[in-house]
Design a protein around this motif. Structure first.
Motif, PDB file in Angstrom:
ATOM      1  N   PRO A 159      79.364  39.374  23.747  1.00 40.68           N
ATOM      2  CA  PRO A 159      79.675  40.723  24.228  1.00 40.68           C
ATOM      3  C   PRO A 159      78.873  41.790  23.496  1.00 40.68           C
ATOM      4  O   PRO A 159      78.799  41.796  22.269  1.00 40.68           O
ATOM      5  CB  PRO A 159      81.178  40.863  23.972  1.00 40.68           C
ATOM      6  N   PHE A 160      78.268  42.690  24.272  1.00 40.59           N
ATOM      7  CA  PHE A 160      77.552  43.838  23.723  1.00 40.59           C
ATOM      8  C   PHE A 160      78.471  45.048  23.684  1.00 40.59           C
ATOM      9  O   PHE A 160      78.539  45.752  22.688  1.00 40.59           O
ATOM     10  CB  PHE A 160      76.314  44.129  24.572  1.00 40.59           C
ATOM     11  N   THR A 161      79.157  45.284  24.790  1.00 42.94           N
ATOM     12  CA  THR A 161      80.201  46.302  24.787  1.00 42.94           C
ATOM     13  C   THR A 161      81.481  45.691  24.216  1.00 42.94           C
ATOM     14  O   THR A 161      81.633  44.467  24.146  1.00 42.94           O
ATOM     15  CB  THR A 161      80.462  46.817  26.212  1.00 42.94           C
ATOM     16  N   THR A 162      82.408  46.533  23.797  1.00 40.71           N
ATOM     17  CA  THR A 162      83.636  46.041  23.166  1.00 40.71           C
ATOM     18  C   THR A 162      84.360  45.048  24.060  1.00 40.71           C
ATOM     19  O   THR A 162      84.856  44.015  23.595  1.00 40.71           O
ATOM     20  CB  THR A 162      84.578  47.218  22.835  1.00 40.71           C
ATOM     21  N   ASP A 163      84.397  45.326  25.362  1.00 42.78           N
ATOM     22  CA  ASP A 163      85.045  44.443  26.323  1.00 42.78           C
ATOM     23  C   ASP A 163      84.114  44.177  27.493  1.00 42.78           C
ATOM     24  O   ASP A 163      83.432  45.085  27.974  1.00 42.78           O
ATOM     25  CB  ASP A 163      86.342  45.058  26.850  1.00 42.78           C
ATOM     26  N   VAL A 164      84.097  42.935  27.925  1.00 43.09           N
ATOM     27  CA  VAL A 164      83.377  42.543  29.145  1.00 43.09           C
ATOM     28  C   VAL A 164      84.385  41.790  30.001  1.00 43.09           C
ATOM     29  O   VAL A 164      84.850  40.711  29.630  1.00 43.09           O
ATOM     30  CB  VAL A 164      82.155  41.650  28.834  1.00 43.09           C
ATOM     31  N   TYR A 165      84.723  42.373  31.154  1.00 46.30           N
ATOM     32  CA  TYR A 165      85.788  41.818  31.983  1.00 46.30           C
ATOM     33  C   TYR A 165      85.235  41.013  33.165  1.00 46.30           C
ATOM     34  O   TYR A 165      84.153  41.296  33.681  1.00 46.30           O
ATOM     35  CB  TYR A 165      86.669  42.949  32.530  1.00 46.30           C
ATOM     36  N   GLY A 166      86.022  40.030  33.569  1.00 48.32           N
ATOM     37  CA  GLY A 166      85.750  39.292  34.796  1.00 48.32           C
ATOM     38  C   GLY A 166      84.458  38.511  34.779  1.00 48.32           C
ATOM     39  O   GLY A 166      83.705  38.533  35.748  1.00 48.32           O
ATOM     40  N   VAL A 167      84.196  37.799  33.692  1.00 49.83           N
ATOM     41  CA  VAL A 167      82.964  37.009  33.597  1.00 49.83           C
ATOM     42  C   VAL A 167      83.180  35.652  34.277  1.00 49.83           C
ATOM     43  O   VAL A 167      84.031  34.863  33.868  1.00 49.83           O
ATOM     44  CB  VAL A 167      82.538  36.796  32.137  1.00 49.83           C
ATOM     45  N   THR A 168      82.404  35.423  35.327  1.00 48.20           N
ATOM     46  CA  THR A 168      82.446  34.142  36.029  1.00 48.20           C
ATOM     47  C   THR A 168      81.085  33.482  35.899  1.00 48.20           C
ATOM     48  O   THR A 168      80.052  34.090  36.174  1.00 48.20           O
ATOM     49  CB  THR A 168      82.800  34.349  37.513  1.00 48.20           C
ATOM     50  N   LYS A 173      77.272  23.908  32.032  1.00 48.02           N
ATOM     51  CA  LYS A 173      78.056  22.818  31.446  1.00 48.02           C
ATOM     52  C   LYS A 173      79.469  23.286  31.140  1.00 48.02           C
ATOM     53  O   LYS A 173      80.441  22.542  31.307  1.00 48.02           O
ATOM     54  CB  LYS A 173      77.371  22.324  30.167  1.00 48.02           C
ATOM     55  N   TYR A 174      79.592  24.534  30.696  1.00 52.82           N
ATOM     56  CA  TYR A 174      80.903  25.112  30.398  1.00 52.82           C
ATOM     57  C   TYR A 174      81.111  26.325  31.303  1.00 52.82           C
ATOM     58  O   TYR A 174      80.733  27.447  30.955  1.00 52.82           O
ATOM     59  CB  TYR A 174      80.993  25.521  28.925  1.00 52.82           C
ATOM     60  N   PRO A 175      81.667  26.128  32.495  1.00 50.81           N
ATOM     61  CA  PRO A 175      81.867  27.240  33.434  1.00 50.81           C
ATOM     62  C   PRO A 175      82.998  28.160  32.976  1.00 50.81           C
ATOM     63  O   PRO A 175      83.832  27.780  32.140  1.00 50.81           O
ATOM     64  CB  PRO A 175      82.222  26.531  34.742  1.00 50.81           C
ATOM     65  N   LEU A 176      83.007  29.352  33.548  1.00 50.75           N
ATOM     66  CA  LEU A 176      84.069  30.309  33.263  1.00 50.75           C
ATOM     67  C   LEU A 176      84.519  30.938  34.573  1.00 50.75           C
ATOM     68  O   LEU A 176      83.731  31.031  35.525  1.00 50.75           O
ATOM     69  CB  LEU A 176      83.581  31.414  32.326  1.00 50.75           C
ATOM     70  N   ILE A 202      75.672  34.276  36.598  1.00 46.72           N
ATOM     71  CA  ILE A 202      76.584  34.976  35.698  1.00 46.72           C
ATOM     72  C   ILE A 202      77.024  36.259  36.395  1.00 46.72           C
ATOM     73  O   ILE A 202      76.196  37.105  36.732  1.00 46.72           O
ATOM     74  CB  ILE A 202      75.902  35.326  34.358  1.00 46.72           C
ATOM     75  N   LEU A 203      78.324  36.388  36.641  1.00 49.41           N
ATOM     76  CA  LEU A 203      78.887  37.576  37.280  1.00 49.41           C
ATOM     77  C   LEU A 203      79.767  38.314  36.277  1.00 49.41           C
ATOM     78  O   LEU A 203      80.588  37.687  35.591  1.00 49.41           O
ATOM     79  CB  LEU A 203      79.713  37.194  38.510  1.00 49.41           C
ATOM     80  N   LEU A 204      79.601  39.633  36.209  1.00 48.72           N
ATOM     81  CA  LEU A 204      80.408  40.472  35.325  1.00 48.72           C
ATOM     82  C   LEU A 204      81.041  41.582  36.152  1.00 48.72           C
ATOM     83  O   LEU A 204      80.348  42.279  36.892  1.00 48.72           O
ATOM     84  CB  LEU A 204      79.553  41.127  34.233  1.00 48.72           C
ATOM     85  N   GLU A 205      82.349  41.743  36.047  1.00 52.06           N
ATOM     86  CA  GLU A 205      82.992  42.846  36.755  1.00 52.06           C
ATOM     87  C   GLU A 205      82.733  44.173  36.052  1.00 52.06           C
ATOM     88  O   GLU A 205      82.551  45.200  36.695  1.00 52.06           O
ATOM     89  CB  GLU A 205      84.498  42.588  36.872  1.00 52.06           C
ATOM     90  N   SER A 206      82.697  44.152  34.714  1.00 51.07           N
ATOM     91  CA  SER A 206      82.375  45.364  33.958  1.00 51.07           C
ATOM     92  C   SER A 206      81.931  44.968  32.558  1.00 51.07           C
ATOM     93  O   SER A 206      82.257  43.899  32.061  1.00 51.07           O
ATOM     94  CB  SER A 206      83.581  46.314  33.880  1.00 51.07           C
ATOM     95  N   GLY A 207      81.163  45.867  31.937  1.00 55.82           N
ATOM     96  CA  GLY A 207      80.687  45.612  30.581  1.00 55.82           C
ATOM     97  C   GLY A 207      79.271  45.049  30.561  1.00 55.82           C
ATOM     98  O   GLY A 207      78.630  44.855  31.599  1.00 55.82           O
ATOM     99  N   ILE A 208      78.794  44.787  29.362  1.00 58.83           N
ATOM    100  CA  ILE A 208      77.438  44.299  29.142  1.00 58.83           C
ATOM    101  C   ILE A 208      77.486  43.116  28.187  1.00 58.83           C
ATOM    102  O   ILE A 208      78.193  43.134  27.182  1.00 58.83           O
ATOM    103  CB  ILE A 208      76.545  45.413  28.542  1.00 58.83           C
ATOM    104  N   LEU A 209      76.691  42.077  28.509  1.00 60.73           N
ATOM    105  CA  LEU A 209      76.575  40.904  27.654  1.00 60.73           C
ATOM    106  C   LEU A 209      75.174  40.811  27.056  1.00 60.73           C
ATOM    107  O   LEU A 209      74.191  41.207  27.685  1.00 60.73           O
ATOM    108  CB  LEU A 209      76.848  39.615  28.445  1.00 60.73           C
ATOM    109  N   ILE A 210      75.094  40.273  25.844  1.00 53.53           N
ATOM    110  CA  ILE A 210      73.820  39.857  25.279  1.00 53.53           C
ATOM    111  C   ILE A 210      73.561  38.432  25.751  1.00 53.53           C
ATOM    112  O   ILE A 210      74.403  37.549  25.563  1.00 53.53           O
ATOM    113  CB  ILE A 210      73.842  39.895  23.737  1.00 53.53           C
ATOM    114  N   LEU A 211      72.428  38.215  26.386  1.00 54.84           N
ATOM    115  CA  LEU A 211      72.018  36.881  26.844  1.00 54.84           C
ATOM    116  C   LEU A 211      70.894  36.400  25.937  1.00 54.84           C
ATOM    117  O   LEU A 211      69.842  37.030  25.865  1.00 54.84           O
ATOM    118  CB  LEU A 211      71.559  36.916  28.291  1.00 54.84           C
ATOM    119  N   ILE A 212      71.133  35.281  25.258  1.00 58.21           N
ATOM    120  CA  ILE A 212      70.121  34.686  24.390  1.00 58.21           C
ATOM    121  C   ILE A 212      69.826  33.287  24.889  1.00 58.21           C
ATOM    122  O   ILE A 212      70.718  32.430  24.938  1.00 58.21           O
ATOM    123  CB  ILE A 212      70.574  34.634  22.916  1.00 58.21           C
TER     124      ILE A 212
END
Length: 216
Positions: A159-168, A173-176, A202-212
């Motif tokens: 997570p880049f923002t404090t909260d990232v909601y609705g990550v599908t 290998k490890y789905p969400l 990768i689907l995000l309803e809100s927020g920002i993720l760091i992808l490495i």
């Protein structure tokens, strides 16, 4: 416009020279990154920084022997040199920005450079920090990694923002499904996943993720 930023962190010579084989519309040398440029006969289109970590004779050579644009700053300033270079790339109309020398032993600079990725993200500009082991980006809304184009074997979501909601996450290998990432309690859940299918979505309803994406 495709822009390459050569910053003053860890620059792996063979890897950097391979990256430089690609066509770039603009190359920005940042502080000590100019030392790499000089040693390997790279003439950037611009140079930026306070140049406190660059030998004075290197900067003087560029001033005397080239016509590149040089923006020199006081070391006492509110933005790191790499951020200033990214802002310059945005101002010049870049659509894609690659940062070399954005990682290294100074973890404070690495974290600061990851934060800087937010500036182009907000403008809809593709930007990545690249070294021989990692590709680092910020993502929001929807992102797809094609298996044939992935950078290495593993990918991690932090997570880049404090909260990232609705990550599908599908195709991994490890789905969400509708997962809530938070810097206050996610821990290492998103670290070291793998692509199982033709692509990962990768689907995000809100927020920002760091992808490495990692090659190790």
């Amino acid at each position: 416009m495709n822009t390459l930023i050569i910053s003053g962190g860890n620059i792996e010579v063979d890897f950097a020279l391979e990256i430089l084989k690609k066509p770039y519309d603009r190359i920005i040398g940042v502080d000590a990154g100019l030392l790499f440029c000089r040693e390997h006969h790279v003439i950037p289109t611009s140079a930026v920084g306070d140049f406190d970590t660059l030998p004075a004779d290197i900067l003087m050579w560029y001033k005397s022997h080239t016509n590149l644009e040089i923006r020199e700053y006081n070391p006492v300033k509110d933005a790191a040199d790499t951020q200033i270079a990214v802002e310059m790339a945005i101002e010049s109309g870049s659509t894609d920005i690659t940062i070399l020398g954005g990682t290294g032993t100074r973890l404070d600079h690495v974290l600061g450079n990851i934060q800087v990725l937010y500036l182009p993200l907000e403008k809809g500009i593709n930007c990545e920090i690249l070294d021989s082991h990692n590709r680092i980006r910020l993502i929001r809304n929807r992102h797809v990694i094609q298996k044939e184009a992935q950078y290495g074997t593993y990918f991690s979501l932090i997570p880049f923002t404090t909260d990232v909601y609705g990550v599908t996450l599908t195709g991994a290998k490890y789905p969400l499904h509708q997962h809530h990432f938070t810097v206050l309690g996610t821990g290492s859940l998103g670290v070291s996943n793998e692509i199982l299918e033709e692509q990962v979505e990768i689907l995000l309803e809100s927020g920002i993720l760091i992808l490495i994406e990692s090659k190790d």
